[in-house]
Design an enzyme around this catalytic site. Structure first.
Site, PDB file in Angstrom:
ATOM      1  N   GLU A 766       0.881  -1.176   0.000  1.00 50.28           N
ATOM      2  CA  GLU A 766       0.000   0.000   0.000  1.00 50.28           C
ATOM      3  C   GLU A 766       0.903   1.205   0.000  1.00 50.28           C
ATOM      4  OE1 GLU A 766      -3.140   0.796   2.864  1.00 50.28           O
ATOM      5  OE2 GLU A 766      -3.078  -1.352   3.293  1.00 50.28           O
ATOM      6  N   CYS A 800      -1.857   8.718   3.720  1.00 50.11           N
ATOM      7  CA  CYS A 800      -1.703   8.475   2.282  1.00 50.11           C
ATOM      8  C   CYS A 800      -2.998   8.831   1.558  1.00 50.11           C
ATOM      9  CB  CYS A 800      -1.244   7.061   1.995  1.00 50.11           C
ATOM     10  SG  CYS A 800      -2.096   5.828   2.919  1.00 50.11           S
TER      11      CYS A 800
END
Ligand SMILES: Cc1cc2nc3c(=O)[nH]c(=O)nc-3n(C[C@H](O)[C@H](O)[C@H](O)COP(=O)(O)OP(=O)(O)OC[C@H]3O[C@@H](n4cnc5c(N)ncnc54)[C@H](O)[C@@H]3O)c2cc1C
Length: 1013
Positions: A766, A800
């Site tokens: 990720e 993020c």
């Protein structure tokens, strides 16, 4: 100034709260209320032809049909859309979405359809031609096809203004007073200057000035004794953009003085002033403000200060007791306006989101009704001090309140002065009928909103919801299809007939996810006690060793892999249930240790209280969700359908030793999520936490051991990432890698894995993204600003998922930017252990310096619009770790080449016709993590969703804070490999699939087939 504080009663169940209300009505009063209430409905129904057109129209187009919802969407958005092209698209889309013909076969609904539409479209009452009367669909289709024509647009804008103006008495206070002077039904008003929820100091100033001007004008233009004169209602949320319990100090410094000024002015002008009731988490702080107003000696002799109390709130009775006590201790008369409450649906959602222990309000309508009557009774009892004002449009409530007044008169031996109140545009016929039938109906005041259409929308939506909801009295009042006996019912009997007081379809926030897993516990930031508790944890002095002192040497890595490999057979051999139970134990332990982790997250990672609490909750949810998922995945073999005489079983078995590498921005949640996913599926783990946050990781590791994870099954090695990776990825025992961090490191890991001989191993990565939010001109600027602030600057932009690029349709860009800049001014940047801080530090001084370089570079490519001042108080955090939030306008996506991991927001304007190209450009950067969309156009939403690479798309909300099991999280392209964390497929990747096929006929014959009945 010392003020009497309201302390919320201890939490109890809804049943206990309701039971504590003493029986509000006697049997005789109940009977009388039913009879009188029903008489009012019958009387009103007999005069149906006198009801306002729009009343019937709103009833027909309620919320239970597509057309009503389409109309509400139009009403909510159309008037604020500045550009014709977008307005036309919204009109065409909403008109096409309904089955308008379905409303034409009903009693007088033809009248509703044709004449009212005619009225709205032309501004005059017109007779529409017969062919149109009978064919609403054809007529509207015709309109839809021609929707680009200015005539139709103007007509619909006017239509929406007419709906709006039904609820507003004037665009300015002058206009409203003029109307009040000439229209007998508006002679006694409480004027409400529209505008609520200020987002900027400028908004708050504007609303304050409007209140001042209105009080002056009302005071000048009306005569009579105080309660016979028109008055004013104010919303505290209009007076300061940071009106909340957390910002108590600011409330005392800025809001209380403003509220006092308004009260003093109203007192001087001899008119009443009522403080409206808003959200439940502002209840305590609103009472603090009200107490300051009540304690003001300069207005002591003025009996016009009033407070709205919401009966749906479970603290309503305590609030009435408190106001009575205020009145007694300050020796002054006060007023209470009793309402049921206008924010029920949003309160329920908010309580669920926040994981509150109890709903702050009742979950059944009949409970609210009973609470209302109990509060009404208490108000009559206190009527020597409190002037009661009953705001309702419900015939039963009116009848029951009148009954209570009569009883009080009989027992006290004197009549009570009190009044009813209704909203402008509602309840007209009902009160008219009540006036005819009931000789003792007291004065009826009209709550009269005043303001331009732009400020009307939030209020209008609440009114449309109220008219449209089928639980509302007004929705069924005139509907002949609903028998009168069902419209007017006795709420006490309804409660008595229930098996549970709690609504059986509204689970407690803790039980939101059904029996399989508990929701995590949140914090009620509306309660001072909770705020103080959290504040204390944050203030705890915690000295942490330097991260480096925790580092282990590279030599330990190999040992750890060997030990984890040796531990694998025993751990995988345990039943999945046993492993899942350990996760659940960990979740509970973490919940119990919340305060310690809160302090640790604030100290080591610079998290603000809100962010730290959210992270702890997410960690708990990972544990519980993966425990449930593992039981589903591995708790039984799946038998697959196939030919008879054969059994096919699919099972998921663990892979071996997983390497888990987690980042510093979620040092608890991502660290734990990766580890427990690997562990619960039967793998063992060697984990490397982020270099900067080893303390959080080690504390959580210790907790996992205490929960029952064997030490050999989990090895946590704080150290420098590169050193770890180089040794770890060469280990023969390695069975898979799960990583969250930069795209560059993910690619390095991918290459290192590919370079290995032997089995091909899975990598779950990720990474980051250049996340955009696309906002068109149908979006609500206030909502956009709220969502942008939290998405771009929350967690100091170090998520993020954070918003990096705000794309605004050029037509409303200036308006949104102005509001956004104003709202940025109110952000507090500083010490993360101070509860009022919105933006804490970034992770290191060098990260801050890097962000400053990025900002300087971007300012050359674009234009710096805003930077926010950093507070002088940065606590124990060095100042060079702070980056003040920045807003930079750029004119092409190309200018933004990389993800800047901090509170830096870039903004870009686009024209509607450029939207497809904008989408192409966003895709071209290769990232696909999150996308925000703010639009009321379904077509735009669909187009953007289909065209984006983003793994998580958020519509009309912020774009951070994915909830485990609800919004599985993870991107595509450069943003990650999937499967999504916290999603139903995540655990699969930690296992290998095996299939067992058995020919069951080999040991004899096909017994199953032969014994078929
Ligand atoms: C003069 C005036 C001033 C007002 N000021 C305020 C204010 O300051 N703050 C504010 O919030 N509202 C205010 N309101 C709005 C008011 O809350 C609503 O108009 C009122 O709730 C409608 O109640 P009713 O008796 O007319 O209708 P009813 O149909 O009898 O009641 C509807 C109400 O019941 C409640 N309800 C519905 N479903 C449920 C459920 N499942 N569980 C529990 N309760 C439920 C909700 O409160 C809903 O609004 C004001 C209204 C008036 C008339």
């Amino acid at each position: 100034m010392s003020v009497m504080t309201f302390i919320s009663p201890a939490l109890r169940s809804e049943t206990q709260d309701l039971t504590a209300l003493s029986a509000p009505l006697s049997i005789a009063e109940r009977q009388a209320a039913l009879e009188i209430g029903r008489g009012l409905v019958k009387g009103a129904r007999a005069r149906a032809n006198e009801r306002p057109y729009l009343d019937a129209f709103l009833q027909e187009f309620g919320l239970s049909n597509q057309e009503g919802i389409a109309l509400m969407c139009l009403a909510e958005a159309l008037l604020r859309i500045p550009d014709d092209e977008t307005a036309d698209r919204l009109i065409a889309e909403k008109l096409a979405s309904g089955n308008w013909d379905s409303h034409s076969g009903r009693s007088d609904s033809l009248f509703v359809n044709a004449s009212t539409w005619g009225l709205m479209l032309t501004g005059r009452l017109v007779e529409l031609p017969d062919e149109l009367r009978g064919n609403a669909n054809g007529w509207l289709r015709h309109l839809t096809q021609r929707a680009s024509e200015p005539l139709v647009r103007q007509a619909l804008r006017r239509a929406m203004k007419i709906i709006g103006s039904e609820f507003v008495v004037g665009r300015s206070i002058e206009e409203a007073l003029q109307r009040s002077a000439t229209d007998a039904s508006l002679a006694l008003c409480s004027f409400d200057m529209l505008g609520e929820g200020a987002r900027t100091d400028e908004d708050a100033r504007r609303y304050y000035d409007a209140y001042v001007a209105a009080i002056e004008q009302i005071g000048r233009s009306v005569d009579g004794s105080l309660h016979q004169r028109s008055s004013i209602s104010i919303k505290l949320s209009a007076l300061d953009p940071r009106y909340s319990a957390i910002h108590r100090e600011r409330v005392h410094e800025r809001l209380i003085p403003r509220a006092l000024e308004l009260a003093r002015l109203a007192a001087a002008r001899g008119i009443g002033l009522t403080v409206d009731a808003e959200e439940q988490d502002r209840l305590e702080i609103s009472l603090e403000i009200f107490a300051a107003m009540a304690g003001d000696p300069t207005t002591r002799d003025w009996p016009g200060l009033g407070l709205a109390v919401q009966a749906y709130g479970r603290r309503a009775m305590a609030v009435i007791d408190h106001v009575t006590e205020l009145s007694r201790s300050h020796g002054r008369a006060l007023a209470v306006r009793l309402v049921k409450g206008a924010y029920w649906d949003s309160e329920i959602k908010r309580a669920q989101e926040r994981g509150l222990a109890e709903y702050p309000l009742y979950t059944r309508k009949c409970s609210t009704d009973v609470s209302y009557l109990a509060c009404a009774r208490a108000l009559f009892t206190a009527s020597d001090r409190i002037y009661p004002q009953f705001a309702t449009h419900n015939a039963h409530t009116i009848a029951a309140v009148l009954g209570l007044a009569r009883t009080h008169r009989d027992t006290a031996g004197r009549a009570v002065d009190f009044e009813f109140q209704r909203l402008h545009g509602m309840g007209t016929l009902l009160y008219d009928e009540a006036r005819r039938q009931l000789t003792d109906l007291p004065r009826v005041r009209v709550y009269a909103p005043v303001g331009p259409h732009a400020d009307l929308l939030a209020y209008l939506v609440r009114r449309l919801l109220e008219n449209g909801a089928n639980t509302s009295f007004v929705n069924r009042f005139m509907d002949e299809r609903v028998p009168v006996a069902q419209v007017v019912t006795d709420p006490i009997s309804e409660i008595e007939a229930l098996t549970t007081v709690e609504h059986d379809r509204i689970p407690l926030p803790s039980h939101l996810y059904g029996p399989s897993r508990l929701n995590s516990r949140g914090v009620d930031f509306g309660r001072r006690s909770s705020i103080e508790e959290i504040g204390q944890c944050l203030r705890s002095t915690l000295t942490l060793p330097s991260p480096e002192s925790r580092y282990v040497t590279a030599g330990v890595v190999e040992t750890a892999f060997r030990a984890a490999s040796l531990a694998f057979p025993e751990w995988r051999g345990r039943p999945v249930d046993a492993r899942a139970e350990i996760l659940e134990r960990a979740a509970n332990l973490l919940d119990q240790s919340r305060d310690a982790f809160l302090a640790l997250l604030a100290r080591e990672a610079g998290k603000t209280a809100g962010d730290a609490i959210a992270e702890i909750r997410e960690t708990i949810e990972f544990c519980r969700y993966y425990a449930t998922s593992a039981r589903e995945l591995q708790g039984r073999v799946s038998v697959l359908d196939g030919v008879t005489g054969e059994r096919n079983e699919l099972s998921h078995v663990p892979r071996g030793v997983w390497c888990c590498i987690s980042p510093w921005n979620f040092p608890l949640a991502i660290f734990t999520g990766q580890i427990v996913a690997a562990l619960v599926t039967g793998n063992t783990v060697v984990a490397k936490p982020a270099e900067t946050t080893p303390e959080v990781a080690l504390a959580m590791t210790d907790l996992l051991y205490r929960a029952g994870v064997p030490r050999d099954a989990l090895h946590v090695l704080p150290m420098v990432g590169k050193e770890f990776g180089e040794v770890a990825l060469r280990q023969p025992a390695l069975a898979g890698v799960v990583f969250t961090g930069s795209t560059r490191t993910a690619q390095w890991l991918n290459r290192a894995l590919a370079a290995r001989d032997g089995a091909i191993l899975p990598l779950i990565a990720e990474t980051g993204g250049i996340n955009a939010m696309i906002v068109d001109s149908t979006a609500l600027p206030e909502q956009v600003v709220d969502d942008v602030l939290s998405s771009a600057f929350g967690s100091a932009g170090q998520r993020c998922s954070a918003l990096r690029l705000l794309c605004l349709q050029a037509d409303n860009a200036d308006r949104i930017l102005e509001m956004l800049e104003g709202a940025m001014n109110t952000l507090a940047v500083g010490d993360p252990t101070d509860l009022t801080t919105d933006v804490g530090p970034v992770i290191t001084a060098s990260a801050a310096a890097d962000l400053e370089r990025h900002i300087a570079q971007m300012c050359q490519r674009g234009r710096l619009r805003k930077r926010v001042a950093i507070s002088p108080n940065t606590g124990s955090v060095p100042r060079d770790r702070f980056v003040s939030p920045a807003l930079i306008e750029i004119d092409s996506i190309g200018a933004l080449e990389r993800e800047a991991f901090g509170p830096v927001l870039h903004v870009l304007r686009y024209r509607t016709e450029e939207l497809p190209r904008l989408l192409d450009d966003l895709r071209a950067n290769g990232y696909g993590l999150t996308l925000g969309i703010q639009t009321r156009l379904d077509g735009t939403r669909r187009m953007l969703f289909e065209g984006t690479l983003a793994g998580n798309v958020y519509v009309n909300r912020n774009m951070i804070g994915a909830v485990v099991g609800v919004q599985p999280f993870g991107g595509t392209g450069l943003s990650g490999t999937g499967p999504k964390a916290g999603g139903p497929n995540y655990l699969h990747r930690f296992t290998t699939e095996r299939v067992l096929t058995i020919n069951t006929t080999a040991t004899g014959g096909n017994t199953a087939l032969l014994t078929l009945e």
